[in-house]
Scaffold this motif. Structure first.
Motif, PDB file in Angstrom:
ATOM      1  N   CYS A   1       0.867  -1.179   0.000  1.00 27.21           N
ATOM      2  CA  CYS A   1       0.000   0.000   0.000  1.00 27.21           C
ATOM      3  C   CYS A   1       0.909   1.236   0.000  1.00 27.21           C
ATOM      4  CB  CYS A   1      -0.957   0.011   1.193  1.00 27.21           C
ATOM      5  SG  CYS A   1      -0.149   0.104   2.785  1.00 27.21           S
TER       6      CYS A   1
ATOM      7  N   GLU B   1       0.854   3.846   1.774  1.00 28.40           N
ATOM      8  CA  GLU B   1       1.265   4.320   3.109  1.00 28.40           C
ATOM      9  C   GLU B   1       2.506   3.556   3.583  1.00 28.40           C
ATOM     10  OE1 GLU B   1      -1.830   3.458   2.322  1.00 28.40           O
ATOM     11  OE2 GLU B   1      -3.186   5.115   2.824  1.00 28.40           O
TER      12      GLU B   1
ATOM     13  N   THR C   1      -0.935  -4.027   4.485  1.00 23.50           N
ATOM     14  CA  THR C   1      -1.985  -3.755   3.499  1.00 23.50           C
ATOM     15  C   THR C   1      -2.957  -2.721   4.058  1.00 23.50           C
ATOM     16  OG1 THR C   1      -3.597  -5.350   4.330  1.00 23.50           O
ATOM     17  CG2 THR C   1      -1.902  -6.199   2.794  1.00 23.50           C
ATOM     18  N   ARG C   2      -3.881  -2.295   3.235  1.00 23.87           N
ATOM     19  CA  ARG C   2      -4.918  -1.333   3.647  1.00 23.87           C
ATOM     20  C   ARG C   2      -5.894  -1.907   4.666  1.00 23.87           C
ATOM     21  NH1 ARG C   2      -5.959   2.803  -0.488  1.00 23.87           N
ATOM     22  NH2 ARG C   2      -4.158   4.133  -0.151  1.00 23.87           N
ATOM     23  N   GLU C   3      -5.773  -3.183   4.951  1.00 25.83           N
ATOM     24  CA  GLU C   3      -6.679  -3.818   5.918  1.00 25.83           C
ATOM     25  C   GLU C   3      -5.981  -4.035   7.258  1.00 25.83           C
ATOM     26  OE1 GLU C   3      -9.816  -4.421   5.266  1.00 25.83           O
ATOM     27  OE2 GLU C   3      -9.726  -3.923   3.127  1.00 25.83           O
TER      28      GLU C   3
ATOM     29  N   THR D   1      -3.109  -2.608  10.529  1.00 23.69           N
ATOM     30  CA  THR D   1      -2.424  -1.521  11.238  1.00 23.69           C
ATOM     31  C   THR D   1      -1.172  -2.089  11.896  1.00 23.69           C
ATOM     32  OG1 THR D   1      -4.448  -0.283  11.618  1.00 23.69           O
ATOM     33  CG2 THR D   1      -2.649   0.139  13.141  1.00 23.69           C
TER      34      THR D   1
ATOM     35  N   PRO E   1      -9.527   0.074   5.875  1.00 24.70           N
ATOM     36  CA  PRO E   1      -8.914   1.190   5.123  1.00 24.70           C
ATOM     37  C   PRO E   1      -9.158   2.540   5.800  1.00 24.70           C
ATOM     38  CG  PRO E   1     -10.111  -0.277   3.645  1.00 24.70           C
ATOM     39  CD  PRO E   1     -10.443  -0.729   5.033  1.00 24.70           C
TER      40      PRO E   1
ATOM     41  N   ARG F   1      -2.765   3.336   9.395  1.00 25.71           N
ATOM     42  CA  ARG F   1      -1.905   2.217   8.961  1.00 25.71           C
ATOM     43  C   ARG F   1      -0.816   1.962  10.010  1.00 25.71           C
ATOM     44  NH1 ARG F   1      -5.407   1.846   6.269  1.00 25.71           N
ATOM     45  NH2 ARG F   1      -5.515   0.214   7.800  1.00 25.71           N
TER      46      ARG F   1
ATOM     47  N   SER G   1      -3.270   8.539   8.494  1.00 25.89           N
ATOM     48  CA  SER G   1      -2.498   7.344   8.122  1.00 25.89           C
ATOM     49  C   SER G   1      -1.587   6.879   9.251  1.00 25.89           C
ATOM     50  CB  SER G   1      -1.619   7.630   6.901  1.00 25.89           C
ATOM     51  OG  SER G   1      -2.318   8.324   5.922  1.00 25.89           O
TER      52      SER G   1
ATOM     53  N   ASP H   1      -3.081  10.572  -1.450  1.00 20.78           N
ATOM     54  CA  ASP H   1      -2.934   9.692  -2.615  1.00 20.78           C
ATOM     55  C   ASP H   1      -3.857  10.106  -3.755  1.00 20.78           C
ATOM     56  OD1 ASP H   1      -5.406   9.032  -1.637  1.00 20.78           O
ATOM     57  OD2 ASP H   1      -4.974   6.901  -1.303  1.00 20.78           O
TER      58      ASP H   1
END
Ligand SMILES: NC(=O)c1ccc[n+]([C@@H]2O[C@H](COP(=O)([O-])OP(=O)(O)OC[C@H]3O[C@@H](n4cnc5c(N)ncnc54)[C@H](O)[C@@H]3O)[C@@H](O)[C@H]2O)c1
Length: 681
Positions: free
Chosen positions: A103, A105, A155-157, A159, A175, A179, A583, A608
């Motif tokens: 991702c 981030e 990933t975006r899913e 933290t 998301p 992150r 983020s 983004d």
């Protein structure tokens, strides 16, 4: 039954997968500053604990070899840094496309971490110290390696949870969640003091994040040039009677410190068009700023330094002079020779006064480093004696009309800790503040923070100079210089930013803005990313801001309702930013003023170009700033009350701030005096 083979099989992110063999010890490049040895004080029992703690990162097959090496690091440097795991050569924040990740981030934070450790940016890059003598990205190079790997797979899913430099792991989120979530140096109340923290750091269980070091948002000394410029300019207006449309021409500013942050003072005085003499005991730090052009001259003789300053003052020409020597020697000369100093401050690292932050009078920088290493019994007394003398000299100059301000380095608190109780307003303890003002109490609080103006910043993650130019221009277009004098100052700042050559490290910019200004600029940048005009941008701020930091000796020094000793605001700011989807969110103990003296937080938001990020900007940025303004208003700060009244009006139906009614002072005085008179009877 626990066995290391089973533990290894249970992890897919681990050091052994990154190396075929134990990496070789990297070479230490000559001329790169090294952190002083943090005096080793652990007991044998704690030393065993520290060693076992560090070996938690290391697969069993390397324990026999690394255990003695780590022990040696601990005994000789006071910490286990795991130097062997540092990547060789020069680390620097590269363009985002050169990083791997699932991702944007995850890749963006790698840029930020590497920038914090750049040889040109970091104070002690081998020891992971970014600035402020002790402010580290994380504790050791094993953590650095793991963090980088975690950011690659993030990933975006998910933290990533960071506890004092230690990557605790990846956990499922969404998301809309941050992150990365970071804390540094937080301690349980009864252990929240420098002694307990130092033991925890030596054990390898706590990290001093300062502010943007452990929050991965440092952008080099530029980050503080704008704040220093605003502070000295406003000091000139407020204390020397300089009209709002004029600068510091012909005025002398004397201070100390040419280190990580303090290194900005020379540049700021030149931008403000004044004359500065800055004392510094470490020649290597002077050399860095000399090469950069932020210092114009080095002089090791006070008489010569003041002579050249006077010549420039007379011609109203700006100059930043480094005095190579102890600030106390410089001030002795000024007092003995009745030199007129207009503005006086100090930016030695008094937040870590006994850990190398403040050099005693009568010894060289090299001698102080040796005393620090050997844990010399008299070292503390030498520092205390120098601080007491420093205080006497400041007092003598103030009596002759100099305006002195504490510039957020805990100088006044350090003088108090050295035994000077008369520095306290109540003559006993600092609860009511000090006899000299802190810059926030007197200048930055009422003039900037109470309106929500604070050090907003961005990094062009493409590494492209053109992107920085475009963002500078776009930010300038968002400012109305006619609205307030603060807006005019900010407009001039951004207009001249490129000309002033402020960038060290990544293509970054600092700009003081209020809530609406920050939101509008972020939205504008995100649109530019969406339209392909620029690459992605990291938006963030210093923790030193309106809402992010509870610090009675600094950021909240102008909170006078008794709540200056509470830390609810900083925690709410952090939690609110997490809830609104920034983020990265970070919360630290200490910051610029030392363990136990502040709780401070910050954020990072990766622009983004998505509409998702537009929504986060609209929700999170006004909160990040206005939470602080609302708290300041509740403390009855007049400019915050005005700002809150306006906010309630413009955000009717969406936001609402509770605003205080003001009690009549005479009525309260009379009532309380009568009550106490009765109680006495
Ligand atoms: N006001 C703010 O906004 C702000 C921001 C960041 C940091 N700070 C604080 O300012 C202080 C300095 O930060 P930094 O990042 O520059 O730290 P630093 O340690 O990099 O620099 C301090 C410098 O002071 C020099 N020094 C120490 N004792 C001296 C003496 N007696 N005479 C002359 N020079 C001496 C050191 O050699 C060092 O170079 C810290 O306490 C930090 O927390 C304030």
């Amino acid at each position: 039954m626990l066995d290391n083979a089973r533990i290894s099989r249970a992890m897919t992110i681990k050091l052994e997968d990154m190396f075929d063999d134990l990496p070789k010890m990297p070479e230490f490049v000559d001329g790169i500053r090294r952190a002083p040895t943090r005096h080793f004080t652990l007991s044998p029992k704690d030393t065993r604990l520290a060693l076992k703690n560090a070996l938690r990162y290391i697969p069993e097959k390397w324990h026999q070899q690394l255990a003695p090496e780590f022990l040696e690091e601990l005994l000789t440097r006071g910490r286990i840094y795991g130097y062997r795991f540092r990547p060789g050569g020069h680390i620097n924040g590269k363009p985002i496309d050169e990083y791997e990740g699932n991702c944007i981030e995850g890749r963006a934070f790698q840029v930020m971490i590497d920038n914090n450790l750049d040889f040109d940016v970091a104070l002690y890059p081998y020891e992971l110290v970014t600035y402020g003598e002790t402010g580290q990205v994380c504790q050791n190079w094993m953590q650095y390696r793991l963090i980088k790997k975690y950011l690659e797979v993030l990933t975006r899913e998910q933290t990533l949870v960071m506890e004092s430099g230690h990557p605790l792991g990846l956990f499922t989120s969404s998301p809309q969640a941050p992150r990365v979530i970071i804390t540094n140096g937080l301690m349980v109340g009864c252990f929240d003091d420098p002694e307990n923290w130092s033991r925890a750091a030596a054990l390898g269980v706590s990290n001093y994040g300062q502010m943007t070091a452990g929050g991965w948002m440092y952008i080099g000394p530029q980050g503080i040039v704008h704040g220093t410029y605003s502070t000295i300019l406003n000091a000139g207006r407020d204390k020397l009677g300089i009209p709002p449309d004029q600068d510091l021409a012909g005025r002398l500013f004397v201070t100390s410190g040419i280190g990580g942050m303090s290194g900005a003072q020379g540049k700021a005085i030149e931008i403000a068009n004044g004359v500065g003499i800055i004392a510094e005991v470490d020649y290597s730090r002077i050399q860095t700023r000399l090469e950069q052009g932020w210092i114009s001259k080095v002089i090791d003789n006070p008489a010569e330094a003041f002579k050249i300053a006077r010549e420039h003052q007379q011609k109203k020409k700006s100059i930043a002079i480094a005095f190579y020597g102890n600030v106390v020697d410089l001030l002795e000369y000024a007092v003995n020779n009745k030199i007129k100093i207009d503005l006086l401050s100090d930016q030695t690292s008094c937040h870590a006064v006994y850990e190398g932050g403040y050099c005693p009078q009568g010894i060289s920088f090299e001698e102080r480093t040796e005393l620090l290493r050997s844990g010399h019994a008299g070292f503390k007394e030498m520092i205390d004696t120098t601080l007491r003398r420093h205080y006497e000299l400041v007092k003598a100059l103030v009596d002759r009309g100099t305006y002195f301000f504490d510039y957020g380095n805990s100088f006044l608190k350090a003088v108090f800790d050295a035994g000077v109780t008369e520095i306290c307003k109540n003559g006993k303890n600092p609860i009511d503040g000090f006899i000299f003002q802190s810059y926030v109490e007197d200048l930055m609080g009422p003039i900037l923070f109470d309106y929500g103006y604070g050090p907003f910043r961005w990094v062009c993650l493409s590494g492209n100079e053109e992107d920085l130019k475009k963002t500078d221009k776009a930010a300038m277009a968002c400012i109305d210089p006619e609205r307030r004098f603060q807006d005019r100052d900010n407009y001039i700042w951004i207009r001249d930013a490129a000309k002033n050559k402020l960038v060290v490290g990544t293509k970054a910019r600092i700009l003081y803005q209020d809530a609406v200004g920050r939101m509008n600029i972020a939205l504008r940048f995100n649109t530019m990313v969406r339209d392909g005009e620029i690459g992605p941008v990291m938006m963030g701020r210093d923790h030193h801001d309106t809402g992010g930091t509870d610090s009675p000796f600094r950021e909240t020094a102008n909170i006078k309702d008794g709540s200056n000793i509470t830390a609810d605001m900083a925690i709410h700011c952090y939690a609110g930013n997490a809830a609104r989807g920034m983020s990265l969110v970070a919360l630290h103990n200490g910051g610029g003023v030392g363990i136990g003296n502040a709780i401070n937080g910050g954020f990072g938001l990766v622009l983004d170009g998505s509409e998702r990020v537009d929504d986060i900007i609209r929700r999170a940025i006004p909160w990040d700033v206005m939470g602080g303004v609302a708290r300041r208003a509740w403390a009855r700060n007049q400019n915050s009350i005005d700002t809150s009244i306006q906010y309630n009006d413009t955000r009717k139906g969406s936001d609402h701030i509770t605003i205080p009614y003001i009690a009549d002072d005479d009525m309260v005085d009379e009532l309380v005096s009568e009550a106490f008179a009765k109680l006495k009877k």
